[in-house]
Design a protein around this motif. Structure first.
Motif, PDB file in Angstrom:
ATOM      1  N   ARG A   1      94.140  23.809  96.817  1.00  0.00           N
ATOM      2  CA  ARG A   1      93.962  24.146  98.229  1.00  0.00           C
ATOM      3  C   ARG A   1      94.330  22.923  99.066  1.00  0.00           C
ATOM      4  NH1 ARG A   1      88.354  26.320 100.019  1.00  0.00           N
ATOM      5  NH2 ARG A   1      89.532  26.472 101.984  1.00  0.00           N
ATOM      6  N   ILE A   2      95.130  23.130 100.054  1.00  0.00           N
ATOM      7  CA  ILE A   2      95.503  22.030 100.933  1.00  0.00           C
ATOM      8  C   ILE A   2      94.464  21.926 102.053  1.00  0.00           C
ATOM      9  CG2 ILE A   2      97.196  21.153 102.575  1.00  0.00           C
ATOM     10  CD1 ILE A   2      99.363  22.412 100.938  1.00  0.00           C
ATOM     11  N   PRO A   3      93.814  20.765 102.221  1.00  0.00           N
ATOM     12  CA  PRO A   3      92.826  20.623 103.290  1.00  0.00           C
ATOM     13  C   PRO A   3      93.475  20.796 104.665  1.00  0.00           C
ATOM     14  CG  PRO A   3      92.676  18.809 101.705  1.00  0.00           C
ATOM     15  CD  PRO A   3      93.950  19.534 101.415  1.00  0.00           C
ATOM     16  N   GLN A   4      92.756  21.465 105.545  1.00  0.00           N
ATOM     17  CA  GLN A   4      93.231  21.558 106.929  1.00  0.00           C
ATOM     18  C   GLN A   4      93.044  20.238 107.666  1.00  0.00           C
ATOM     19  OE1 GLN A   4      91.610  24.029 105.439  1.00  0.00           O
ATOM     20  NE2 GLN A   4      92.227  26.031 106.195  1.00  0.00           N
ATOM     21  N   LEU A   5      92.119  19.413 107.164  1.00  0.00           N
ATOM     22  CA  LEU A   5      91.850  18.122 107.796  1.00  0.00           C
ATOM     23  C   LEU A   5      91.459  17.114 106.723  1.00  0.00           C
ATOM     24  CD1 LEU A   5      90.011  17.491 111.130  1.00  0.00           C
ATOM     25  CD2 LEU A   5      89.325  16.175 109.132  1.00  0.00           C
ATOM     26  N   ILE A   6      91.917  15.886 106.868  1.00  0.00           N
ATOM     27  CA  ILE A   6      91.590  14.824 105.916  1.00  0.00           C
ATOM     28  C   ILE A   6      90.950  13.661 106.660  1.00  0.00           C
ATOM     29  CG2 ILE A   6      92.538  13.068 104.362  1.00  0.00           C
ATOM     30  CD1 ILE A   6      94.652  15.090 103.520  1.00  0.00           C
ATOM     31  N   VAL A   7      89.746  13.281 106.220  1.00  0.00           N
ATOM     32  CA  VAL A   7      89.044  12.114 106.742  1.00  0.00           C
ATOM     33  C   VAL A   7      89.184  11.004 105.695  1.00  0.00           C
ATOM     34  CG1 VAL A   7      86.829  11.158 107.481  1.00  0.00           C
ATOM     35  CG2 VAL A   7      87.368  13.565 107.940  1.00  0.00           C
ATOM     36  N   HIS A   8      89.639   9.826 106.123  1.00  0.00           N
ATOM     37  CA  HIS A   8      89.911   8.798 105.116  1.00  0.00           C
ATOM     38  C   HIS A   8      89.686   7.398 105.673  1.00  0.00           C
ATOM     39  CE1 HIS A   8      93.638   7.133 106.861  1.00  0.00           C
ATOM     40  NE2 HIS A   8      93.747   8.339 107.391  1.00  0.00           N
ATOM     41  N   LYS A   9      89.357   6.485 104.767  1.00  0.00           N
ATOM     42  CA  LYS A   9      89.404   5.040 105.021  1.00  0.00           C
ATOM     43  C   LYS A   9      90.008   4.425 103.763  1.00  0.00           C
ATOM     44  CE  LYS A   9      88.843   1.064 107.061  1.00  0.00           C
ATOM     45  NZ  LYS A   9      87.640   0.503 107.696  1.00  0.00           N
ATOM     46  N   LEU A  10      91.331   4.397 103.737  1.00  0.00           N
ATOM     47  CA  LEU A  10      92.037   3.890 102.573  1.00  0.00           C
ATOM     48  C   LEU A  10      91.961   2.373 102.522  1.00  0.00           C
ATOM     49  CD1 LEU A  10      95.093   6.296 102.757  1.00  0.00           C
ATOM     50  CD2 LEU A  10      93.353   6.278 100.982  1.00  0.00           C
ATOM     51  N   GLU A  11      91.837   1.849 101.323  1.00  0.00           N
ATOM     52  CA  GLU A  11      91.758   0.406 101.133  1.00  0.00           C
ATOM     53  C   GLU A  11      93.156  -0.172 100.892  1.00  0.00           C
ATOM     54  OE1 GLU A  11      88.792  -1.006 101.594  1.00  0.00           O
ATOM     55  OE2 GLU A  11      87.942   0.983 101.881  1.00  0.00           O
TER      56      GLU A  11
ATOM     57  N   GLU B   1     100.596   8.080  99.643  1.00  0.00           N
ATOM     58  CA  GLU B   1     101.922   8.674  99.449  1.00  0.00           C
ATOM     59  C   GLU B   1     101.817  10.170  99.166  1.00  0.00           C
ATOM     60  OE1 GLU B   1     103.798   6.476  96.354  1.00  0.00           O
ATOM     61  OE2 GLU B   1     104.001   4.625  97.548  1.00  0.00           O
ATOM     62  N   LYS B   2     100.812  10.551  98.375  1.00  0.00           N
ATOM     63  CA  LYS B   2     100.636  11.971  98.067  1.00  0.00           C
ATOM     64  C   LYS B   2     100.188  12.750  99.301  1.00  0.00           C
ATOM     65  CE  LYS B   2      99.687  11.265  93.164  1.00  0.00           C
ATOM     66  NZ  LYS B   2      98.752  11.487  92.025  1.00  0.00           N
ATOM     67  N   ILE B   3      99.325  12.136 100.093  1.00  0.00           N
ATOM     68  CA  ILE B   3      98.878  12.799 101.323  1.00  0.00           C
ATOM     69  C   ILE B   3     100.041  12.975 102.291  1.00  0.00           C
ATOM     70  CG2 ILE B   3      97.418  12.518 103.379  1.00  0.00           C
ATOM     71  CD1 ILE B   3      95.354  11.138 101.586  1.00  0.00           C
ATOM     72  N   CYS B   4     100.920  11.984 102.346  1.00  0.00           N
ATOM     73  CA  CYS B   4     102.066  12.051 103.257  1.00  0.00           C
ATOM     74  C   CYS B   4     103.043  13.164 102.872  1.00  0.00           C
ATOM     75  CB  CYS B   4     102.801  10.709 103.287  1.00  0.00           C
ATOM     76  SG  CYS B   4     101.911   9.405 104.167  1.00  0.00           S
ATOM     77  N   LEU B   5     102.988  13.618 101.644  1.00  0.00           N
ATOM     78  CA  LEU B   5     103.887  14.685 101.187  1.00  0.00           C
ATOM     79  C   LEU B   5     103.379  16.076 101.563  1.00  0.00           C
ATOM     80  CD1 LEU B   5     104.816  13.364  97.605  1.00  0.00           C
ATOM     81  CD2 LEU B   5     106.258  13.367  99.655  1.00  0.00           C
TER      82      LEU B   5
END
Length: 314
Positions: free
Chosen positions: A58-68, A78-82
């Motif tokens: 399932r593709i999230p409609q929204l992603i909350v993130h704090k990437l390190e 990179e995967k999220i950007c795809l």
């Protein structure tokens, strides 16, 4: 992904994906946000490399993130950007975050639109700049001692390792590459402004570095920014005068927040503001994406409301 699968996903509950370090998850009490999502029939999923490797995810409609700033986070980014741009809102967009990850670039952007605030004069120091070159740059930019030495990188734990340099003789103490910035006496008061979406911000007053115009020692002082700006801070640099009261103009800070958010195109942002004791100018000295929101007791509720707005659900 087939159109039929996308259609079937739209018939399900909204899905929010998240990626936070364990430390960030705990500090934000993110479990409360997940519980609120569950109460309102919004599904959540922790994003991992394994998740994106599965079939028919399932593709999230929204992603909350704090990437390190590590290999694992970069691979996940990179995967999220795809993911299809039309199906996922990223809170916040990586391109927007990149505008403030380099302190010199961050300050330069702040400097480009300073209608309601000032940016203390600053220079960039590279590995190739020697002491004589640095001294010349300081003079050309009318930067006088004491000065702040800040890592060029504005994210990660090492980005908070600061120094105060009091004279030319101690310029050899700086760590290159870095930004050197004019220190401004501000009566030992810092205003941390936490924004959670547009037109929703909170001002938390913190103790800060004391006025240094009468500081006697010329020896370089090294410190971690949390030692002088967190709610538990206790450092020799902090102001100890309880009689000092600094008031702020709420309307002006509102304009500053709106300006900075528009510049960086960020929803989750922290802005550090001081008031110059000599001129009364409001100075923006740092901008951080997705800060710790220390002192905001209902952050999870406000983050949830922001997600509702972005997903257009109630």
């Amino acid at each position: 992904m087939s159109s039929s699968l996308l259609h079937s996903q739209r018939q399900q509950h909204p899905l929010i994906g998240y990626y936070l370090s364990r430390k960030k998850f705990s500090k934000l009490r993110f479990d409360q946000f997940l519980l609120r999502c569950k109460q309102f029939h919004i599904d959540t999923v922790e994003l991992t490399h394994d998740y994106f490797d599965r079939q028919n995810i399932r593709i999230p409609q929204l992603i909350v993130h704090k990437l390190e700033d590590d290999v694992s986070s970069h691979l996940l980014m990179e995967k999220i950007c795809l993911l299809p741009k039309s199906s996922t809102i990223i809170l916040d967009e990586f391109n927007s975050i990149s505008r403030l990850l380099n302190r010199y670039e961050q300050y330069s952007l702040l400097n480009s639109n300073k209608n309601f605030y000032v940016v203390p004069p600053f220079i960039r120091v590279t590995e190739d700049d020697n002491k004589l070159m640095i001294e010349k740059m300081l003079i050309n930019n009318q930067i006088s001692f004491p000065i702040m030495c800040k890592p060029i990188q504005a994210h990660g734990d090492k980005s908070h390792d600061m120094k105060i340099i009091f004279d030319v003789q101690h310029l050899n103490d700086i760590d290159k590459p870095c930004v050197l910035q004019q220190f401004i006496d501000h009566d030992g008061i810092l205003f941390k402004v936490f924004a959670i979406g547009q037109d929703n911000y909170h001002i938390v007053q913190r103790n800060s570095i004391r006025n240094l115009n009468t500081y006697s020692s010329r020896e370089t002082i090294s410190f971690h920014s949390s030692e002088v700006s967190s709610s538990q801070a206790d450092h020799i640099l902090l102001s100890t005068d309880p009689s000092i009261i600094v008031t702020f103009d709420h309307t002006l800070i509102n304009k500053i927040v709106q300006t900075v958010q528009n510049l960086f195109e960020l929803n989750l942002v922290g802005i550090d503001i001081i008031i110059d004791r000599k001129t009364g100018d409001y100075a923006v000295i740092d901008v951080n994406y997705f800060p710790g929101y220390e002192g905001i007791t209902d952050f999870s509720t406000q983050l949830f409301h922001l997600c509702q707005q972005l997903l257009h659900i109630s």
